[in-house]
Design a protein around this motif. Structure first.
Motif, PDB file in Angstrom:
ATOM      1  N   GLU A  40       0.827  -1.432  -0.014  1.00  0.00           N
ATOM      2  CA  GLU A  40       0.220  -0.118  -0.147  1.00  0.00           C
ATOM      3  C   GLU A  40       0.923   1.405  -0.087  1.00  0.00           C
ATOM      4  OE1 GLU A  40       0.069  -1.402   4.444  1.00  0.00           O
ATOM      5  OE2 GLU A  40       0.211  -2.341   2.491  1.00  0.00           O
ATOM      6  N   ALA A  41       2.166   1.114   0.110  1.00  0.00           N
ATOM      7  CA  ALA A  41       3.035   2.324   0.077  1.00  0.00           C
ATOM      8  C   ALA A  41       3.125   2.753  -1.520  1.00  0.00           C
ATOM      9  CB  ALA A  41       4.543   1.922   0.531  1.00  0.00           C
ATOM     10  N   PHE A  42       2.764   2.058  -2.390  1.00  0.00           N
ATOM     11  CA  PHE A  42       2.614   2.451  -3.813  1.00  0.00           C
ATOM     12  C   PHE A  42       1.286   2.889  -4.470  1.00  0.00           C
ATOM     13  CE2 PHE A  42       6.085  -0.216  -3.084  1.00  0.00           C
ATOM     14  CZ  PHE A  42       7.190   0.440  -3.803  1.00  0.00           C
ATOM     15  N   PHE A  43       1.146   4.079  -4.912  1.00  0.00           N
ATOM     16  CA  PHE A  43       0.001   4.783  -5.458  1.00  0.00           C
ATOM     17  C   PHE A  43      -0.571   3.795  -6.348  1.00  0.00           C
ATOM     18  CE2 PHE A  43      -0.884   9.263  -3.737  1.00  0.00           C
ATOM     19  CZ  PHE A  43      -0.499   8.962  -2.425  1.00  0.00           C
ATOM     20  N   PRO A  44      -1.933   3.710  -6.425  1.00  0.00           N
ATOM     21  CA  PRO A  44      -2.733   3.040  -7.755  1.00  0.00           C
ATOM     22  C   PRO A  44      -2.775   3.511  -9.225  1.00  0.00           C
ATOM     23  CG  PRO A  44      -4.297   4.142  -6.537  1.00  0.00           C
ATOM     24  CD  PRO A  44      -3.108   4.723  -5.831  1.00  0.00           C
ATOM     25  N   GLY A  45      -2.066   4.545  -9.386  1.00  0.00           N
ATOM     26  CA  GLY A  45      -2.181   4.912 -10.643  1.00  0.00           C
ATOM     27  C   GLY A  45      -1.395   4.020 -11.782  1.00  0.00           C
ATOM     28  N   PHE A  46      -0.192   3.692 -11.479  1.00  0.00           N
ATOM     29  CA  PHE A  46       0.367   2.666 -12.370  1.00  0.00           C
ATOM     30  C   PHE A  46       0.157   1.300 -12.552  1.00  0.00           C
ATOM     31  CE2 PHE A  46       3.948  -0.223 -13.523  1.00  0.00           C
ATOM     32  CZ  PHE A  46       4.631   0.333 -14.719  1.00  0.00           C
ATOM     33  N   PRO A  47      -0.402   0.663 -11.075  1.00  0.00           N
ATOM     34  CA  PRO A  47      -1.065  -0.708 -11.162  1.00  0.00           C
ATOM     35  C   PRO A  47      -2.405  -0.644 -11.945  1.00  0.00           C
ATOM     36  CG  PRO A  47      -0.049  -0.067  -9.013  1.00  0.00           C
ATOM     37  CD  PRO A  47       0.181   1.300  -9.845  1.00  0.00           C
ATOM     38  N   LEU A  48      -3.285   0.377 -11.979  1.00  0.00           N
ATOM     39  CA  LEU A  48      -4.370   0.238 -12.745  1.00  0.00           C
ATOM     40  C   LEU A  48      -3.914   0.619 -14.098  1.00  0.00           C
ATOM     41  CD1 LEU A  48      -6.463   2.852 -10.605  1.00  0.00           C
ATOM     42  CD2 LEU A  48      -6.854   0.396 -10.776  1.00  0.00           C
ATOM     43  N   ALA A  49      -2.953   1.258 -14.649  1.00  0.00           N
ATOM     44  CA  ALA A  49      -2.648   1.326 -15.951  1.00  0.00           C
ATOM     45  C   ALA A  49      -2.044  -0.210 -16.430  1.00  0.00           C
ATOM     46  CB  ALA A  49      -1.642   2.568 -16.120  1.00  0.00           C
ATOM     47  N   LEU A  50      -1.322  -0.933 -15.423  1.00  0.00           N
ATOM     48  CA  LEU A  50      -0.812  -1.923 -15.880  1.00  0.00           C
ATOM     49  C   LEU A  50      -1.758  -3.176 -16.114  1.00  0.00           C
ATOM     50  CD1 LEU A  50       1.759  -4.004 -16.057  1.00  0.00           C
ATOM     51  CD2 LEU A  50       1.684  -3.872 -13.648  1.00  0.00           C
ATOM     52  N   VAL A  57      -4.567  -6.316 -22.807  1.00  0.00           N
ATOM     53  CA  VAL A  57      -4.313  -6.415 -24.389  1.00  0.00           C
ATOM     54  C   VAL A  57      -2.936  -7.028 -24.723  1.00  0.00           C
ATOM     55  CG1 VAL A  57      -3.893  -5.058 -26.350  1.00  0.00           C
ATOM     56  CG2 VAL A  57      -5.551  -4.158 -24.625  1.00  0.00           C
ATOM     57  N   VAL A  58      -2.126  -6.805 -23.690  1.00  0.00           N
ATOM     58  CA  VAL A  58      -0.482  -7.514 -23.685  1.00  0.00           C
ATOM     59  C   VAL A  58      -0.798  -8.489 -22.675  1.00  0.00           C
ATOM     60  CG1 VAL A  58       2.054  -7.250 -23.955  1.00  0.00           C
ATOM     61  CG2 VAL A  58       0.133  -5.241 -25.021  1.00  0.00           C
ATOM     62  N   PRO A  59      -0.840  -9.593 -22.898  1.00  0.00           N
ATOM     63  CA  PRO A  59      -1.080 -10.512 -21.757  1.00  0.00           C
ATOM     64  C   PRO A  59       0.258 -11.055 -21.109  1.00  0.00           C
ATOM     65  CG  PRO A  59      -1.653 -11.590 -23.867  1.00  0.00           C
ATOM     66  CD  PRO A  59      -1.467 -10.171 -24.359  1.00  0.00           C
ATOM     67  N   ASN A  60       1.151 -10.224 -20.900  1.00  0.00           N
ATOM     68  CA  ASN A  60       2.281 -10.442 -20.239  1.00  0.00           C
ATOM     69  C   ASN A  60       2.485  -9.417 -19.255  1.00  0.00           C
ATOM     70  OD1 ASN A  60       5.311 -10.120 -19.966  1.00  0.00           O
ATOM     71  ND2 ASN A  60       5.101 -12.307 -20.512  1.00  0.00           N
ATOM     72  N   TRP A  61       2.635  -9.576 -18.101  1.00  0.00           N
ATOM     73  CA  TRP A  61       2.791  -8.615 -17.094  1.00  0.00           C
ATOM     74  C   TRP A  61       4.071  -7.843 -17.200  1.00  0.00           C
ATOM     75  CZ3 TRP A  61      -1.369  -6.932 -14.735  1.00  0.00           C
ATOM     76  CH2 TRP A  61      -2.367  -7.932 -14.156  1.00  0.00           C
ATOM     77  N   THR A  62       5.047  -8.212 -17.596  1.00  0.00           N
ATOM     78  CA  THR A  62       6.442  -7.449 -17.554  1.00  0.00           C
ATOM     79  C   THR A  62       6.321  -6.583 -18.960  1.00  0.00           C
ATOM     80  OG1 THR A  62       7.566  -9.081 -16.387  1.00  0.00           O
ATOM     81  CG2 THR A  62       8.981  -7.641 -17.550  1.00  0.00           C
ATOM     82  N   ALA A  63       5.869  -7.396 -19.926  1.00  0.00           N
ATOM     83  CA  ALA A  63       5.708  -6.800 -21.297  1.00  0.00           C
ATOM     84  C   ALA A  63       5.002  -5.499 -21.119  1.00  0.00           C
ATOM     85  CB  ALA A  63       5.381  -7.721 -22.204  1.00  0.00           C
ATOM     86  N   ALA A  64       3.821  -5.657 -20.495  1.00  0.00           N
ATOM     87  CA  ALA A  64       2.746  -4.642 -20.389  1.00  0.00           C
ATOM     88  C   ALA A  64       3.107  -3.385 -19.473  1.00  0.00           C
ATOM     89  CB  ALA A  64       1.551  -4.996 -19.455  1.00  0.00           C
ATOM     90  N   GLY A  65       4.045  -3.686 -18.550  1.00  0.00           N
ATOM     91  CA  GLY A  65       4.785  -2.610 -17.688  1.00  0.00           C
ATOM     92  C   GLY A  65       5.724  -1.776 -18.445  1.00  0.00           C
ATOM     93  N   LEU A  66       6.488  -2.531 -19.434  1.00  0.00           N
ATOM     94  CA  LEU A  66       7.380  -1.801 -20.292  1.00  0.00           C
ATOM     95  C   LEU A  66       6.622  -1.017 -21.355  1.00  0.00           C
ATOM     96  CD1 LEU A  66      10.258  -4.758 -20.411  1.00  0.00           C
ATOM     97  CD2 LEU A  66      10.351  -2.957 -19.161  1.00  0.00           C
ATOM     98  N   LEU A  67       5.604  -1.554 -21.886  1.00  0.00           N
ATOM     99  CA  LEU A  67       5.155  -1.021 -22.992  1.00  0.00           C
ATOM    100  C   LEU A  67       4.631   0.502 -22.568  1.00  0.00           C
ATOM    101  CD1 LEU A  67       3.909  -0.672 -25.799  1.00  0.00           C
ATOM    102  CD2 LEU A  67       1.969  -1.937 -24.716  1.00  0.00           C
ATOM    103  N   ILE A  68       3.882   0.589 -21.166  1.00  0.00           N
ATOM    104  CA  ILE A  68       3.498   1.705 -20.438  1.00  0.00           C
ATOM    105  C   ILE A  68       4.748   2.608 -20.332  1.00  0.00           C
ATOM    106  CG2 ILE A  68       2.543   2.583 -18.251  1.00  0.00           C
ATOM    107  CD1 ILE A  68       0.948   0.010 -17.882  1.00  0.00           C
ATOM    108  N   SER A  69       5.808   2.144 -19.852  1.00  0.00           N
ATOM    109  CA  SER A  69       6.906   3.083 -19.822  1.00  0.00           C
ATOM    110  C   SER A  69       7.274   3.687 -20.861  1.00  0.00           C
ATOM    111  CB  SER A  69       7.936   2.527 -18.830  1.00  0.00           C
ATOM    112  OG  SER A  69       7.680   2.051 -17.518  1.00  0.00           O
ATOM    113  N   PHE A  70       7.350   2.850 -22.115  1.00  0.00           N
ATOM    114  CA  PHE A  70       7.894   3.213 -23.402  1.00  0.00           C
ATOM    115  C   PHE A  70       7.136   4.315 -24.039  1.00  0.00           C
ATOM    116  CE2 PHE A  70       7.626   2.678 -27.962  1.00  0.00           C
ATOM    117  CZ  PHE A  70       9.352   3.012 -28.166  1.00  0.00           C
ATOM    118  N   VAL A  71       5.788   4.132 -23.724  1.00  0.00           N
ATOM    119  CA  VAL A  71       4.813   5.143 -24.409  1.00  0.00           C
ATOM    120  C   VAL A  71       4.849   6.429 -23.475  1.00  0.00           C
ATOM    121  CG1 VAL A  71       2.520   5.643 -25.198  1.00  0.00           C
ATOM    122  CG2 VAL A  71       3.473   3.213 -25.528  1.00  0.00           C
ATOM    123  N   ALA A  72       4.804   6.169 -22.395  1.00  0.00           N
ATOM    124  CA  ALA A  72       4.851   7.429 -21.445  1.00  0.00           C
ATOM    125  C   ALA A  72       5.982   8.073 -21.455  1.00  0.00           C
ATOM    126  CB  ALA A  72       4.691   7.004 -20.096  1.00  0.00           C
TER     127      ALA A  72
END
Length: 410
Positions: free
Chosen positions: A114-124, A130-145
């Motif tokens: 709970e030390a981590f705010f929910p914005g990034f987990p919700l986006a993840l 759409v991208v059924p791999n958690w790590t790939a999904a996280g990397l895609l968020i950071s890449f586009v952002a």
């Protein structure tokens, strides 16, 4: 990569970053964002793609040359180096929620997620559909952002410095900085910047509803969004001069809403309105200590041989980052750039009043006035530019390898 040096005849005013709140002609203050990508924007994106390729090259080499087991013959998945440290907390929240199966801070082995705010987990979680791999999904968020963030940073730099090379240079300094690896991992820095920097641009255009909305979204990602909101509020006060200029004032309360709602949610599950802060204290020693005591504890961990050498080095990096932050804050105050100074000072206070310093080097990524200031200096002095890149390049590679091989990197 060659960069055209600025004209020597350019005046000091052209190279010194003005305060966002300083008096400027209306044509400058109200300059609209260009809806289409200019040639400069395309150059910035090309630089961004090149640095992403360089980072992935480092990832590939690190898997083969620095495996966790020296006798292994399998380097593992190409995504494995990105599954480190805070990524596990973001993944746990996105996949299982904050309090799965009734578990929580009342359990002895609780991970303090709970030390981590929910914005990034919700986006993840959304991207994972759409991208059924958690790590790939996280990397895609950071890449586009990250792409959105560097475009916005370049435009902020051009507004401040009004130099043809300002945007590219500022982005270059950021993307080659020591902790730039965290802009490419499944962490929240890129997503925060992709919201905070456009909010800053919107404030520059005095589009307060948009600025406040983006700042509110940034607050869902990191507590730093509240520091951004404070800077926006200060800028608003300093620029609200015309009749009717105070009408957008209520919008400035909007960024506090996500923090309140998150605190309310945690209270409904734990009975503790300060559950976020208490999780920070349990997991990362962020209980309040006087600044001098925090410095002393970090210095001891860095130089008194009480930590292993890898951790001691990282504490040395924390000390250096704090010095850089203090120097930046002093410079901003001296130049009367009050909103930016408030943003940096609030960050330093939050980071510098724990038991010891943690994550300050990473936080430098969020201090866009630092990269604009360094860009101004490098545009005036080619020697400074050369010295910076020669000194920072090995540190950037070292931090990337440290993170990718699981040896910690702040």
């Amino acid at each position: 990569m060659s960069v055209i040096s600025p004209r020597s005849s350019r005046s000091r005013e052209e190279t010194t970053p003005p305060s966002l709140s300083s008096s400027r002609p209306a044509s400058v203050v109200h300059r609209p964002l260009r809806p289409r990508l200019s040639a400069e924007d395309r150059d910035v994106l090309w630089l961004y793609l090149l640095t992403r390729a360089a980072l992935w090259t480092t990832v590939y080499c690190a898997r083969w040359l620095f495996p966790s087991d020296a006798d292994t013959r399998d380097p593992g998945s190409v995504l494995t180096p990105f599954e480190r440290w805070d990524w596990g907390h973001f993944l746990n929240v996105a996949r299982d929620g904050y309090f799965p199966a009734g578990n929580g801070p009342w359990d002895a082995d609780w991970d303090n997620r709970e030390a981590f705010f929910p914005g990034f987990p919700l986006a993840l979680r959304a991207v994972y559909t759409v991208v059924p791999n958690w790590t790939a999904a996280g990397l895609l968020i950071s890449f586009v952002a990250g792409a959105i963030a560097v475009l916005a940073l370049a435009r902020v730099a051009r507004l401040h410095l009004r130099d043809a090379n300002a945007g590219r240079r500022t982005v270059q300094l950021l993307l080659l900085s020591p902790c730039a690896v965290f802009l490419a991992t499944g962490y929240s820095e890129s997503l925060f910047l992709a919201l905070a920097l456009p909010a800053w641009l919107a404030a520059h255009r005095r589009d307060w509803p948009l600025a406040a909305t983006l700042a509110a979204l940034a607050t869902t990602v990191r507590i730093t969004g509240l520091f951004l909101a404070a800077a926006l509020a200060l800028h608003f006060v300093l620029t609200a001069r015309a009749r009717g200029g105070w009408r957008p004032l209520p919008w400035l309360a909007l960024p506090a809403l996500p923090a309140f709602l998150y605190a309310w949610y945690l209270h409904s599950r734990t009975g503790d309105w300060m559950a976020w802060k208490h999780a920070q204290e349990r997991g990362w020693y962020r209980r309040f200590h006087a600044p001098r005591e925090a410095w002393s504890n970090t210095w001891e961990s860095a130089f008194d041989h009480v930590q292993t050498t890898g951790y001691a080095f990282m504490f040395q990096a924390e000390l250096l980052a704090m010095v850089v932050g203090l120097a930046l804050a002093a410079l901003l105050i001296r130049r009367r750039r009050w909103p930016e100074a408030a943003y940096v000072c609030l960050s330093l206070w939050a980071l510098g009043t724990s038991y010891w310093y943690t994550s300050i080097p990473r936080s430098t990524l969020l201090w866009w006035p630092l990269w604009i200031t360094l860009a101004a200096w490098s545009l005036r002095s080619p020697r400074f530019r050369t010295a910076y890149f020669c000194l920072v390049a090995p540190l950037s590679t070292l931090f990337a390898l440290t993170y990718m091989t699981g040896r910690w990197a702040g």
